[in-house]
Design an enzyme around this catalytic site. Structure first.
Site, PDB file in Angstrom:
ATOM      1  N   ASP A   1      52.004  12.123  39.893  1.00  0.00           N
ATOM      2  CA  ASP A   1      51.281  13.333  39.524  1.00  0.00           C
ATOM      3  C   ASP A   1      50.267  13.686  40.605  1.00  0.00           C
ATOM      4  O   ASP A   1      49.394  12.884  40.936  1.00  0.00           O
ATOM      5  CB  ASP A   1      50.564  13.074  38.185  1.00  0.00           C
ATOM      6  CG  ASP A   1      50.130  14.343  37.485  1.00  0.00           C
ATOM      7  OD1 ASP A   1      49.997  15.369  38.166  1.00  0.00           O
ATOM      8  OD2 ASP A   1      49.918  14.307  36.266  1.00  0.00           O
ATOM      9  N   GLN A   2      50.418  14.886  41.161  1.00  0.00           N
ATOM     10  CA  GLN A   2      49.425  15.423  42.098  1.00  0.00           C
ATOM     11  C   GLN A   2      49.387  14.643  43.414  1.00  0.00           C
ATOM     12  O   GLN A   2      48.336  14.465  44.001  1.00  0.00           O
ATOM     13  CB  GLN A   2      48.045  15.461  41.429  1.00  0.00           C
ATOM     14  CG  GLN A   2      47.122  16.549  41.985  1.00  0.00           C
ATOM     15  CD  GLN A   2      46.026  16.931  41.020  1.00  0.00           C
ATOM     16  OE1 GLN A   2      46.288  17.420  39.935  1.00  0.00           O
ATOM     17  NE2 GLN A   2      44.777  16.713  41.400  1.00  0.00           N
TER      18      GLN A   2
ATOM     19  N   CYS B   1      50.897  21.145  36.185  1.00  0.00           N
ATOM     20  CA  CYS B   1      51.656  20.039  35.582  1.00  0.00           C
ATOM     21  C   CYS B   1      52.789  20.489  34.670  1.00  0.00           C
ATOM     22  O   CYS B   1      53.961  20.238  34.927  1.00  0.00           O
ATOM     23  CB  CYS B   1      50.720  19.110  34.809  1.00  0.00           C
ATOM     24  SG  CYS B   1      49.491  18.284  35.831  1.00  0.00           S
TER      25      CYS B   1
ATOM     26  N   HIS C   1      54.342  15.979  29.803  1.00  0.00           N
ATOM     27  CA  HIS C   1      53.531  17.126  29.391  1.00  0.00           C
ATOM     28  C   HIS C   1      54.351  18.193  28.674  1.00  0.00           C
ATOM     29  O   HIS C   1      54.268  19.386  28.987  1.00  0.00           O
ATOM     30  CB  HIS C   1      52.794  17.720  30.591  1.00  0.00           C
ATOM     31  CG  HIS C   1      51.544  18.456  30.202  1.00  0.00           C
ATOM     32  ND1 HIS C   1      50.569  18.799  31.100  1.00  0.00           N
ATOM     33  CD2 HIS C   1      51.104  18.901  29.003  1.00  0.00           C
ATOM     34  CE1 HIS C   1      49.589  19.439  30.488  1.00  0.00           C
ATOM     35  NE2 HIS C   1      49.902  19.508  29.203  1.00  0.00           N
TER      36      HIS C   1
ATOM     37  N   ASP D   1      55.068  16.172  40.692  1.00  0.00           N
ATOM     38  CA  ASP D   1      55.102  17.481  40.034  1.00  0.00           C
ATOM     39  C   ASP D   1      54.463  18.596  40.861  1.00  0.00           C
ATOM     40  O   ASP D   1      54.808  19.761  40.717  1.00  0.00           O
ATOM     41  CB  ASP D   1      54.483  17.417  38.635  1.00  0.00           C
ATOM     42  CG  ASP D   1      53.053  16.899  38.618  1.00  0.00           C
ATOM     43  OD1 ASP D   1      52.541  16.487  39.673  1.00  0.00           O
ATOM     44  OD2 ASP D   1      52.450  16.898  37.525  1.00  0.00           O
ATOM     45  N   HIS D   2      53.515  18.271  41.705  1.00  0.00           N
ATOM     46  CA  HIS D   2      52.859  19.234  42.594  1.00  0.00           C
ATOM     47  C   HIS D   2      51.977  18.440  43.543  1.00  0.00           C
ATOM     48  O   HIS D   2      51.935  17.204  43.479  1.00  0.00           O
ATOM     49  CB  HIS D   2      52.039  20.269  41.815  1.00  0.00           C
ATOM     50  CG  HIS D   2      51.102  19.651  40.820  1.00  0.00           C
ATOM     51  ND1 HIS D   2      49.959  18.968  41.182  1.00  0.00           N
ATOM     52  CD2 HIS D   2      51.148  19.587  39.466  1.00  0.00           C
ATOM     53  CE1 HIS D   2      49.352  18.530  40.106  1.00  0.00           C
ATOM     54  NE2 HIS D   2      50.050  18.880  39.041  1.00  0.00           N
TER      55      HIS D   2
END
Length: 506
Positions: free
Chosen positions: A14-15, A54, A104, A291-292
């Site tokens: 994540d991130q 997300c 999520h 995810d990003h």
């Protein structure tokens, strides 16, 4: 591979901005397990998310549909149960589909095709985080602020550590259970961690992998008055202008973020070790992605939510040396391509029969047989006041919103995106072609109206559901204790023999 269909292990983070990985040349960060995957795998050097937030990004990853098609516009938009995901397709093709960790999902359906879900999610499943495009000047109190930066540093425990330790333990255990199980179906398992997502806090052992004096400050900080309108809105949404951020705050945040990447890497190592110990590594494709990204102070911005490279790029490695020769792919691809890719891996050629998706299989890239070079993106959440679109093709990235001036960047000549070429006469034809493409592909007025109507509906529903007795949609994991450890329903010797791996007797 000896079995007819490969196992698939997806490790999602994540991130994580790929610019901070040694795989992409940032040698300061210690991530030997991720580096090993890259050395044995296909590395996509220009992989993107399709919505830098997300929940919408993960819905794209699962469904192969852009947010305007699926309706997953933001972090509180429902992912409808009637949208097929790759978990549905693979389960129908004979796979055991398992999720450990974050995805999520918002709304009552918390499985979306997964046969088993091993943990709850770290984020809520309700509509409480719904943005409000009707009142863009009102900063949502529940959203990011700069405390993640000003409070960055050492910790003993955090929510994230509690969550990710559980995620990896559950995934490891599921791998061991699978190899001991009579269920001989191939598996597709996701182990989805929340690190290195802010807040930027990590334990002493990972902090000590880096020295404070070696932590670099951002290379390019753009004065606030020179930022594009969307970046200025993001500063408002995240309350960036009200916080005094020192160089030491920035170093602390980056120091903890690099430590969190090493924590992620150590957990990747645990999963790889479990595959190797069980012999499943010979039959398993490993896909590593996120995810990003994360701006981490570049341009004076933090977190994500923009189409700049730090926010929009994701790591993507597909490691299956028994199938694909290790190499690097320069073409631009994205998370919307994951669904057709997994379908293609499970049933070669089946991706060509898919309908209603916006991606294309990456298998041709893996086989070095060509493949596409295009990314389409939509941002429809916090900080936007109208649809914010991105097209990436060849050397160019074009960012368009009816509310803002156009942005055009030549990423080959200007990888830091410091020069907006959109208004230059020499690039007028390129801008006109991108604009024409957007007019053809998107009905922006309809998308804008749909987003606003969805936000208004969800605010009404959320207000109502928080009145009186609340019923949660958050996933509740369940383990049947009657089938664990020592139980009298099975002879003791048989039970011990079944639970031991490798088997000592039939």
């Amino acid at each position: 591979m000896s079995q007819s269909k490969p196992n698939i292990l997806i490790i999602m983070v994540d991130q994580l901005a790929p610019a901070f990985l040694p795989v992409h040349g940032f040698d300061l960060v210690k991530a030997p397990n991720i580096m090993g995957l890259a050395e044995r795998g296909v590395v996509f050097d220009s992989a993107y998310c399709n919505s830098p937030l997300c929940s919408p990004s993960r819905a794209v990853f699962m469904s192969g549909q852009l947010p305007s098609r699926s309706g997953v516009y933001d972090n509180a938009a429902e992912f409808r149960a009637d949208i097929p995901t790759w978990a549905h397709y693979l389960r129908r093709a004979g796979y055991r589909t398992v999720l450990s960790g974050k995805m999520h999902f918002c709304g009552p359906d918390q499985l979306h095709g997964f046969e088993e879900r091993l943990t709850t999610d770290i984020y809520p499943a309700d509509y409480g985080w719904t943005p409000d495009w009707d009142h863009p000047q009102e900063r949502p109190s529940w959203y990011h602020n700069m405390s993640s930066v000003t409070d960055a540093g050492l910790c003993v425990r955090t929510n994230q550590l509690d969550f990710d330790d559980e995620v990896v333990f559950a995934a490891e255990r599921a791998l061991y259970e699978h190899v001991r199980s009579p269920d001989k179906r191939p598996f597709c398992m996701v182990a989805s961690l929340t690190h290195p997502h802010d807040p930027y806090a990590i334990t002493q052992d990972y902090w000590d992998l880096y020295r404070d004096e070696e932590i670099p400050l951002p290379r390019h900080v753009v004065p606030v008055e020179e930022l594009d309108p969307h970046s200025q809105r993001l500063r408002h949404v995240c309350d960036m202008d009200k916080a005094e951020i020192t160089d030491q705050h920035i170093r602390n945040a980056r120091h903890a973020y690099f430590g969190a990447i090493s924590y992620v890497d150590a957990n990747v190592g645990k999963l790889l070790k479990a595959l190797e110990a069980t012999g499943l590594d010979k039959e398993t494709i490993i896909l590593f992605t996120g995810d990003h990204g994360e701006m981490l102070g570049e341009r004076g911005l933090w977190y994500k939510m923009s189409w700049f490279e730090g926010s929009a790029r994701v790591p993507l490695i597909i490691s299956a040396p028994q199938l694909y020769r290790p190499h690097r792919v320069a073409a631009s691809v994205s998370l919307v391509d994951i669904l057709p890719t997994l379908v293609d891996m499970a049933e070669p050629g089946a991706a060509a029969e898919l309908a209603g998706i916006d991606g294309a299989s990456l298998v041709p890239h893996c086989r070095e047989e060509g493949g596409h070079d295009e990314v389409r993106g939509e941002y429809l959440a916090e900080g936007a006041v109208a649809p914010l679109l991105m097209l990436r093709r060849g050397d160019f990235k074009f960012v368009y919103s009816p509310a803002d001036p156009d942005q055009l960047y030549d990423l080959a000549a200007d990888p830091a995106e410091l020069t907006n070429l959109a208004a230059e006469p020499a690039h007028a034809e390129i801008v006109a072609a991108f604009r024409k493409e957007i007019e053809t592909r998107w009905n922006l007025a309809a998308i804008d109206a749909d987003v606003r109507a969805s936000q208004r509906r969800r605010r009404v529903v959320d207000d109502a559901l928080n009145s009186g007795k609340a019923t949660s949609w958050d996933f509740q994991p369940f383990r049947d204790a009657s089938k664990q450890y020592m139980r009298n329903t099975i002879d003791l010797d048989d039970l011990e023999a079944m639970a031991r791996y490798p088997r000592v007797r039939p």
